[in-house]
Write a protein that holds these residues in place. Structure first.
Motif, PDB file in Angstrom:
ATOM      1  N   GLY A  52      -4.627  99.260  10.334  1.00 22.29           N
ATOM      2  CA  GLY A  52      -5.265  98.740  11.533  1.00 22.29           C
ATOM      3  C   GLY A  52      -6.491  99.573  11.844  1.00 22.29           C
ATOM      4  O   GLY A  52      -6.679 100.663  11.296  1.00 22.29           O
ATOM      5  N   GLY A  53      -7.322  99.060  12.703  1.00 22.64           N
ATOM      6  CA  GLY A  53      -8.555  99.742  13.075  1.00 22.64           C
ATOM      7  C   GLY A  53      -9.452  98.715  13.728  1.00 22.64           C
ATOM      8  O   GLY A  53      -9.104  98.144  14.755  1.00 22.64           O
ATOM      9  N   GLU A  54     -10.545  98.411  13.085  1.00 26.36           N
ATOM     10  CA  GLU A  54     -11.468  97.408  13.615  1.00 26.36           C
ATOM     11  C   GLU A  54     -11.969  96.584  12.439  1.00 26.36           C
ATOM     12  O   GLU A  54     -12.643  97.109  11.548  1.00 26.36           O
ATOM     13  CB  GLU A  54     -12.617  98.100  14.357  1.00 26.36           C
ATOM     14  CG  GLU A  54     -13.041  97.372  15.626  1.00 26.36           C
ATOM     15  CD  GLU A  54     -13.616  96.006  15.340  1.00 26.36           C
ATOM     16  OE1 GLU A  54     -13.383  95.085  16.138  1.00 26.36           O
ATOM     17  OE2 GLU A  54     -14.294  95.853  14.312  1.00 26.36           O
ATOM     18  N   SER A  55     -11.624  95.303  12.455  1.00 27.38           N
ATOM     19  CA  SER A  55     -11.870  94.485  11.257  1.00 27.38           C
ATOM     20  C   SER A  55     -13.356  94.320  10.948  1.00 27.38           C
ATOM     21  O   SER A  55     -13.742  94.254   9.777  1.00 27.38           O
ATOM     22  CB  SER A  55     -11.196  93.128  11.399  1.00 27.38           C
ATOM     23  OG  SER A  55     -11.637  92.467  12.566  1.00 27.38           O
ATOM     24  N   THR A  56     -14.205  94.265  11.972  1.00 28.05           N
ATOM     25  CA  THR A  56     -15.635  94.066  11.677  1.00 28.05           C
ATOM     26  C   THR A  56     -16.236  95.352  11.081  1.00 28.05           C
ATOM     27  O   THR A  56     -17.052  95.288  10.171  1.00 28.05           O
ATOM     28  CB  THR A  56     -16.434  93.651  12.941  1.00 28.05           C
ATOM     29  OG1 THR A  56     -16.391  94.705  13.895  1.00 28.05           O
ATOM     30  CG2 THR A  56     -15.859  92.397  13.565  1.00 28.05           C
ATOM     31  N   THR A  83      -2.061  95.624   8.063  1.00 29.92           N
ATOM     32  CA  THR A  83      -1.559  95.698   9.436  1.00 29.92           C
ATOM     33  C   THR A  83      -2.729  95.485  10.392  1.00 29.92           C
ATOM     34  O   THR A  83      -3.779  96.106  10.237  1.00 29.92           O
ATOM     35  CB  THR A  83      -0.915  97.070   9.752  1.00 29.92           C
ATOM     36  OG1 THR A  83      -1.820  98.118   9.414  1.00 29.92           O
ATOM     37  CG2 THR A  83       0.370  97.284   9.003  1.00 29.92           C
ATOM     38  N   CYS A  84      -2.535  94.622  11.343  1.00 27.24           N
ATOM     39  CA  CYS A  84      -3.478  94.385  12.444  1.00 27.24           C
ATOM     40  C   CYS A  84      -4.885  94.053  11.919  1.00 27.24           C
ATOM     41  O   CYS A  84      -5.094  92.971  11.398  1.00 27.24           O
ATOM     42  CB  CYS A  84      -3.457  95.568  13.398  1.00 27.24           C
ATOM     43  SG  CYS A  84      -3.975  95.094  15.039  1.00 27.24           S
ATOM     44  N   ALA A  85      -5.856  94.967  12.005  1.00 22.81           N
ATOM     45  CA  ALA A  85      -7.187  94.668  11.460  1.00 22.81           C
ATOM     46  C   ALA A  85      -7.076  94.305   9.975  1.00 22.81           C
ATOM     47  O   ALA A  85      -7.807  93.439   9.475  1.00 22.81           O
ATOM     48  CB  ALA A  85      -8.123  95.861  11.646  1.00 22.81           C
ATOM     49  N   ASN A 113      -5.877  84.463  14.879  1.00 22.14           N
ATOM     50  CA  ASN A 113      -6.679  84.599  16.090  1.00 22.14           C
ATOM     51  C   ASN A 113      -6.867  86.099  16.328  1.00 22.14           C
ATOM     52  O   ASN A 113      -5.900  86.830  16.516  1.00 22.14           O
ATOM     53  CB  ASN A 113      -5.965  83.914  17.264  1.00 22.14           C
ATOM     54  CG  ASN A 113      -6.853  83.822  18.478  1.00 22.14           C
ATOM     55  OD1 ASN A 113      -7.183  84.836  19.069  1.00 22.14           O
ATOM     56  ND2 ASN A 113      -7.231  82.609  18.849  1.00 22.14           N
ATOM     57  N   ARG A 114      -8.121  86.534  16.317  1.00 25.49           N
ATOM     58  CA  ARG A 114      -8.423  87.958  16.147  1.00 25.49           C
ATOM     59  C   ARG A 114      -7.955  88.867  17.281  1.00 25.49           C
ATOM     60  O   ARG A 114      -7.399  89.928  17.040  1.00 25.49           O
ATOM     61  CB  ARG A 114      -9.932  88.098  15.932  1.00 25.49           C
ATOM     62  CG  ARG A 114     -10.378  89.503  15.700  1.00 25.49           C
ATOM     63  CD  ARG A 114     -11.836  89.516  15.303  1.00 25.49           C
ATOM     64  NE  ARG A 114     -12.399  90.807  15.590  1.00 25.49           N
ATOM     65  CZ  ARG A 114     -13.454  91.011  16.359  1.00 25.49           C
ATOM     66  NH1 ARG A 114     -14.078  89.995  16.905  1.00 25.49           N
ATOM     67  NH2 ARG A 114     -13.890  92.232  16.567  1.00 25.49           N
ATOM     68  N   ASN A 115      -8.195  88.478  18.514  1.00 26.48           N
ATOM     69  CA  ASN A 115      -7.738  89.308  19.639  1.00 26.48           C
ATOM     70  C   ASN A 115      -6.798  88.462  20.499  1.00 26.48           C
ATOM     71  O   ASN A 115      -6.992  88.349  21.708  1.00 26.48           O
ATOM     72  CB  ASN A 115      -8.923  89.831  20.457  1.00 26.48           C
ATOM     73  CG  ASN A 115      -9.758  90.837  19.679  1.00 26.48           C
ATOM     74  OD1 ASN A 115      -9.239  91.555  18.822  1.00 26.48           O
ATOM     75  ND2 ASN A 115     -11.041  90.882  19.946  1.00 26.48           N
ATOM     76  N   PHE A 116      -5.804  87.865  19.860  1.00 27.64           N
ATOM     77  CA  PHE A 116      -4.964  86.857  20.514  1.00 27.64           C
ATOM     78  C   PHE A 116      -4.354  87.358  21.824  1.00 27.64           C
ATOM     79  O   PHE A 116      -4.273  86.634  22.804  1.00 27.64           O
ATOM     80  CB  PHE A 116      -3.836  86.424  19.560  1.00 27.64           C
ATOM     81  CG  PHE A 116      -2.922  85.400  20.164  1.00 27.64           C
ATOM     82  CD1 PHE A 116      -3.301  84.068  20.230  1.00 27.64           C
ATOM     83  CD2 PHE A 116      -1.701  85.768  20.697  1.00 27.64           C
ATOM     84  CE1 PHE A 116      -2.479  83.124  20.814  1.00 27.64           C
ATOM     85  CE2 PHE A 116      -0.866  84.828  21.274  1.00 27.64           C
ATOM     86  CZ  PHE A 116      -1.259  83.504  21.324  1.00 27.64           C
ATOM     87  N   ILE A 153      -1.655  96.513  19.428  1.00 28.72           N
ATOM     88  CA  ILE A 153      -2.856  97.141  19.985  1.00 28.72           C
ATOM     89  C   ILE A 153      -4.049  96.200  19.774  1.00 28.72           C
ATOM     90  O   ILE A 153      -4.458  95.970  18.638  1.00 28.72           O
ATOM     91  CB  ILE A 153      -3.143  98.501  19.316  1.00 28.72           C
ATOM     92  CG1 ILE A 153      -1.921  99.416  19.473  1.00 28.72           C
ATOM     93  CG2 ILE A 153      -4.386  99.145  19.912  1.00 28.72           C
ATOM     94  CD1 ILE A 153      -2.031 100.725  18.734  1.00 28.72           C
ATOM     95  N   ARG A 154      -4.541  95.660  20.855  1.00 30.96           N
ATOM     96  CA  ARG A 154      -5.623  94.638  20.761  1.00 30.96           C
ATOM     97  C   ARG A 154      -5.345  93.751  19.535  1.00 30.96           C
ATOM     98  O   ARG A 154      -6.176  93.583  18.641  1.00 30.96           O
ATOM     99  CB  ARG A 154      -6.994  95.300  20.668  1.00 30.96           C
ATOM    100  CG  ARG A 154      -8.125  94.365  21.025  1.00 30.96           C
ATOM    101  CD  ARG A 154      -9.371  95.118  21.400  1.00 30.96           C
ATOM    102  NE  ARG A 154      -9.779  96.068  20.383  1.00 30.96           N
ATOM    103  CZ  ARG A 154     -10.691  95.811  19.440  1.00 30.96           C
ATOM    104  NH1 ARG A 154     -11.290  94.654  19.389  1.00 30.96           N
ATOM    105  NH2 ARG A 154     -11.018  96.737  18.566  1.00 30.96           N
ATOM    106  N   ALA A 155      -4.160  93.188  19.591  1.00 33.66           N
ATOM    107  CA  ALA A 155      -3.581  92.635  18.361  1.00 33.66           C
ATOM    108  C   ALA A 155      -3.951  91.179  18.092  1.00 33.66           C
ATOM    109  O   ALA A 155      -4.123  90.388  19.014  1.00 33.66           O
ATOM    110  CB  ALA A 155      -2.059  92.764  18.432  1.00 33.66           C
TER     111      ALA A 155
HETATM  112  N1  GLN Z   1      -5.294  97.521  16.231  1.00 36.83           N
HETATM  113  C1  GLN Z   1      -6.114  96.803  15.508  1.00 36.83           C
HETATM  114  O1  GLN Z   1      -6.188  96.912  14.288  1.00 36.83           O
HETATM  115  C2  GLN Z   1      -7.004  95.870  16.275  1.00 36.83           C
HETATM  116  C3  GLN Z   1      -7.756  94.893  15.419  1.00 36.83           C
HETATM  117  C4  GLN Z   1      -8.866  94.215  16.198  1.00 36.83           C
HETATM  118  N2  GLN Z   1      -8.364  93.119  16.980  1.00 36.83           N
HETATM  119  C5  GLN Z   1      -9.952  93.732  15.242  1.00 36.83           C
HETATM  120  O2  GLN Z   1     -10.618  92.797  15.447  1.00 36.83           O
HETATM  121  O3  GLN Z   1     -10.167  94.336  14.251  1.00 36.83           O
END
Ligand code: GLN
Length: 262
Positions: A52-56, A83-85, A113-116, A153-155
């Motif tokens: 996880g982190g930030e996908s962009t 996981t996540c991002a 959905n990115r920030n569902f 987390i901002r999932a």
């Molecule tokens: N914890 C996360 O990895 C958040 C992902 C985030 N929503 C994104 O766009 O990348």
């Protein structure tokens, strides 16, 4: 068997620690866990975790460092867990992408959905049922119960239609964990959902919207180690002899400062 963790951005250190613990719990003596930052390092791995982190940010750094195409190739055959991002990055299509669009590895047949669940302040934890058939064997080796702690987390979430069945044929996406929403959520253009998938598997690809690496439960990591092992077979290699890992990591190209929240 060598499992790499994409280590260019986000929570890779926690995954490395959990994978090592899972290896010990499964008595997987040959397991090696390494940080992956370059195409050369990726090519030396049997399986990969995308944290996880930030996908962009992740997509941008991968593109800048010529890692996107090697990742697409890798993820088309070798076991990978996002996981996540990482889940967003692996999806074939996404809703709520960054303005102007964002690059994806795009190997899994899911719409995410990115920030569902909202933004950072809407992050939450919940208890979910441990998916039976996937964890039967793991539960006998690794301490765990009927539930697991799911940290969002901002999932993101995987969008599934309300009448979509969980039972799937070979090669199709299998929804492993489904979250029923307290009330239907609107996705715009008249589309609403009353449940979403937060863990899924398609062949050699596993994704989770939550962060098992932030809990003390190592069973999801054990599941992935087992999945990678099954894919590798007795020889311990996915595609012939996987190369020797470079001794010193290669330097990354200059990475620009990127915002954590966008
Ligand atoms: N914890 C996360 O990895 C958040 C992902 C985030 N929503 C994104 O766009 O990348």
């Amino acid at each position: 068997m060598r499992v790499g963790v994409l280590a260019i951005q986000g929570g890779f250190a926690e995954h490395i620690s959990h994978l090592k613990k899972a290896g010990v719990a499964l008595a997987e003596k040959e397991l090696e866990v390494v940080e992956v930052r370059t195409a050369e390092e990726l090519d030396c791995c049997d399986a990969l975790v995308i944290p996880g982190g930030e996908s962009t940010c992740m997509a941008h750094i991968c593109k800048t460092n010529d890692l996107l195409e090697p990742l697409r190739d890798f993820c088309s055959t070798r076991p990978v867990w996002g996981t996540c991002a990482g889940m967003i990055f692996l999806a074939k299509s996404i809703q709520g992408s960054k303005e102007g669009g964002q690059l994806l590895i795009g190997n899994m047949d899911i719409t995410v959905n990115r920030n569902f669940f909202g933004n950072q302040v809407h992050s939450f934890e919940t208890s979910m049922a441990t998916p039976g058939s996937h964890f039967d064997e793991i539960n006998s080796k690794v301490h765990g119960g009927d539930t697991f702690r799911a940290v969002f987390i901002r999932a993101p979430a995987i969008i599934m239609s309300d009448n979509e069945e969980q039972e799937k044929g070979k090669g199709e996406v299998e929804y492993i964990s489904i979250l029923r929403l307290d009330e239907p959520a609107s996705l715009g253009e008249g589309q609403t959902v009353s449940r979403v998938a937060v863990a899924a598997k398609q062949n050699h690809i596993l994704v989770t919207a939550f962060h098992p690496e932030l809990t003390s439960d190592i069973r999801w990591h054990a599941l992935f180690v087992q999945m990678a092992r099954d894919h590798c077979g007795a020889g311990g290699k996915v595609q012939g002899a996987v190369k020797e890992f470079p001794k010193a990591p290669l330097p990354l190209a200059d990475i620009p400062d990127m915002p954590i929240l966008c």
